[in-house]
Scaffold this active site. Structure first.
Site, mmCIF file in Angstrom:
data_model
loop_
_atom_site.group_PDB
_atom_site.id
_atom_site.type_symbol
_atom_site.label_atom_id
_atom_site.label_comp_id
_atom_site.label_asym_id
_atom_site.label_seq_id
_atom_site.Cartn_x
_atom_site.Cartn_y
_atom_site.Cartn_z
ATOM 1 N N CYS A 86 -9.992 17.820 19.259
ATOM 2 C CA CYS A 86 -9.074 16.967 20.035
ATOM 3 C C CYS A 86 -8.607 17.753 21.260
ATOM 4 O O CYS A 86 -8.529 17.237 22.375
ATOM 5 C CB CYS A 86 -7.853 16.577 19.216
ATOM 6 S SG CYS A 86 -8.167 15.938 17.570
ATOM 7 N N CYS A 114 11.003 -10.532 -0.869
ATOM 8 C CA CYS A 114 11.681 -9.270 -1.178
ATOM 9 C C CYS A 114 12.349 -8.674 0.054
ATOM 10 O O CYS A 114 13.506 -8.288 0.009
ATOM 11 C CB CYS A 114 10.683 -8.273 -1.774
ATOM 12 S SG CYS A 114 10.245 -8.688 -3.479
ATOM 13 N N HIS A 115 11.602 -8.575 1.162
ATOM 14 C CA HIS A 115 12.101 -7.780 2.295
ATOM 15 C C HIS A 115 12.923 -8.550 3.323
ATOM 16 O O HIS A 115 13.536 -7.959 4.188
ATOM 17 C CB HIS A 115 10.930 -7.073 2.976
ATOM 18 C CG HIS A 115 10.306 -6.028 2.096
ATOM 19 N ND1 HIS A 115 11.000 -4.921 1.653
ATOM 20 C CD2 HIS A 115 9.068 -5.932 1.541
ATOM 21 C CE1 HIS A 115 10.199 -4.182 0.889
ATOM 22 N NE2 HIS A 115 9.030 -4.780 0.798
ATOM 23 N N CYS A 143 2.557 -2.640 -2.657
ATOM 24 C CA CYS A 143 3.434 -3.798 -2.867
ATOM 25 C C CYS A 143 2.650 -4.984 -3.417
ATOM 26 O O CYS A 143 3.131 -5.705 -4.285
ATOM 27 C CB CYS A 143 4.149 -4.173 -1.566
ATOM 28 S SG CYS A 143 5.515 -3.059 -1.161
ATOM 29 N N CYS A 203 -10.357 17.921 24.869
ATOM 30 C CA CYS A 203 -10.129 16.894 25.898
ATOM 31 C C CYS A 203 -8.647 16.739 26.224
ATOM 32 O O CYS A 203 -8.271 16.540 27.376
ATOM 33 C CB CYS A 203 -10.686 15.555 25.433
ATOM 34 S SG CYS A 203 -12.475 15.593 25.208
ATOM 35 N N HIS A 204 -7.818 16.771 25.180
ATOM 36 C CA HIS A 204 -6.379 16.550 25.393
ATOM 37 C C HIS A 204 -5.706 17.897 25.590
ATOM 38 O O HIS A 204 -5.043 18.421 24.696
ATOM 39 C CB HIS A 204 -5.795 15.761 24.220
ATOM 40 C CG HIS A 204 -6.483 14.446 24.029
ATOM 41 N ND1 HIS A 204 -6.229 13.357 24.836
ATOM 42 C CD2 HIS A 204 -7.457 14.055 23.166
ATOM 43 C CE1 HIS A 204 -6.997 12.342 24.460
ATOM 44 N NE2 HIS A 204 -7.761 12.743 23.457
#
Lengths: 284, 150
Positions: free
Chosen positions: A100, A203-204, A245, A103-104
């Site tokens: 990574c 539920c949420h 869930c 390039c970064h």
């Protein structure tokens, strides 16, 4: 039904009964990380939310002990995985001989703000998650194999990238090309599934703030994901959580990385528009 | 082949005999949410029903309801109303209807129907086409609920 009148009083009695048995955290507590970064754990609900006025981070529903773990990065077990991701960041992999970092060159800091806007629409008009972006980079730029959707390397990398947005407001786009994906996610959120025939919203949205057996129900926000869970001592992805869930209500989970979970992820992210990115959070 | 078929038939008959008095989930008759007759054809056992009520793999009623008859168990849920005095508020037939399929009493409730075997979407394979509780467990829970008086 006259029963409904009884319900409120009965409920209050029930709450009193519970008070002794569960060490409830203070829902009004403020989250300050490393004694310097204040996180908005409540916010005014975005305009598209019809049934809720105030949105709240899952952090406020946890016990004081669990809350404390997220208040200092030295105590936060997720940082073990952030460190793993930093190593992966610099590790050359694939046919192109790149990491990574090749390039970064400005480091992961380059991605400040990215997680706050994910998932988003890619240049071909498809909904893309951060996980998919990471894998696209691995395959196309590095010539490396994609990582499994919820495996430790991927969850750690998305935690490292998410950390760069910590403290910024969640702000995903839901209009334009995102609209049909958002509508799909919303539909799935309100659809009852499984032998228990319950929807995410049951539920949420309808019951956050109350106990469901030993669990204190939150709004199911994803502003802290990926999250370290004490229960399994690893980083947990959004899709991994949705899967859990669904299994609890005895439903066949949708596929991790599949169109349903991606749509639910966009919809849930949008329900948190205005909350603060908390990645990497700690949950029980 | 013949032997295999003969055994299969015997098994089916055996099952039929054992279930003789039970009403299949889809044949349960609701009237204003209530179910007048025992779905298993026999009386329930309140002591067994108490176990079914608490067991996480069976009724798991405690997930959503406070019940002060079970102080030995921690973590009583608060999603539904406390069930103390349930038998003072509801008749036996109403309680049976509430356990079998509470949506017949409370439209859009989060409470699962415990004696339904269709009408739900994407069940895990192990639970497809079967109710959460069998007919006798429904009756056992009803018998237990009838002991909850204040």
């Amino acid at each position: 039904m006259g029963m409904y009148l009884l319900k409120t009083t009965a409920f209050a009695a029930g709450l009193a009964l519970m008070a002794g048995s569960v060490a409830q955290a203070d829902e009004g507590a403020t989250l300050v990380i490393n004694e310097e970064l204040t996180i908005a754990t409540t916010a005014k609900a975005p305009a598209h939310l019809e049934n809720i006025d105030e949105i709240t981070s899952g952090w406020i529903y946890r016990t004081k002990e669990t809350q404390a773990l997220q208040m200092d990065d030295f105590d936060n077990p997720a940082f073990v995985f952030v460190d793993i991701a930093l190593d992966l960041w610099n590790e050359v992999d694939g046919t192109e001989g790149k990491s990574c970092a090749s390039c970064h060159t400005d480091g992961p800091e380059e991605f400040a703000g990215l997680t706050a806007t994910m998932p988003r629409i890619d240049k071909d008009g498809n909904l893309e998650t951060l996980t998919e972006v990471v894998n696209r980079e691995r395959v196309e730029k590095m010539g490396a194999k994609p990582w499994k959707y919820s495996k430790t390397n991927m969850a750690s990398m998305t935690a490292l990238i998410g950390l760069q947005s910590r403290g910024m407001p969640v702000n995903v786009a839901i209009d334009g090309a995102a609209a049909p994906f958002w509508e799909r996610g919303k539909e799935l959120y309100y659809t009852r599934v499984g032998q228990l025939d319950i929807s995410c919203s049951n539920c949420h949205e309808d019951n956050y703030g109350v106990m469901i057996r030993a669990d204190h129900l939150s709004q199911g926000q994803i502003n802290g994901f990926p999250t370290y869970r004490l229960k399994n001592a690893k980083m947990n992805t959004t899709h991994g959580r949705f899967k859990g869930c669904m299994k609890n209500i005895r439903a066949v989970p949708y596929k991790e990385g599949g169109e349903e979970f991606k749509a639910i992820e966009l919809y849930l992210a949008s329900r948190g528009n205005g909350l603060t990115v908390e990645t990497p959070s700690v949950r029980n | 082949m013949k032997i295999i078929i003969a055994t299969a038939v015997a098994t089916v008959l055996g099952a039929t005999v054992a279930m003789a008095g039970a009403t299949k989930p889809q044949d349960v008759a609701f009237e204003d949410g209530a179910v007048a007759v025992s779905v298993s054809g026999t009386a329930g056992d309140a002591a067994v029903g108490r176990e079914v009520f608490a067991n996480r793999r069976l009724g798991n009623c405690l997930a959503c309801h406070v019940n002060s008859d079970m102080p030995e168990l921690s973590f009583h849920g608060e999603v539904g109303p406390p069930l103390d005095g349930a038998a003072d508020r509801w008749s036996e037939a109403e309680l049976r209807g509430l356990v079998a399929n509470s949506k017949q009493t409370f439209e859009d409730t989060i409470m699962p129907g415990f004696y339904i075997d269709t009408g739900y979407f994407r069940p895990l394979d192990d639970f497809a086409g079967i109710p959460i509780l069998n007919a006798q467990q429904v009756e056992d829970v009803v018998a237990y609920l009838l002991t909850l008086k204040e």
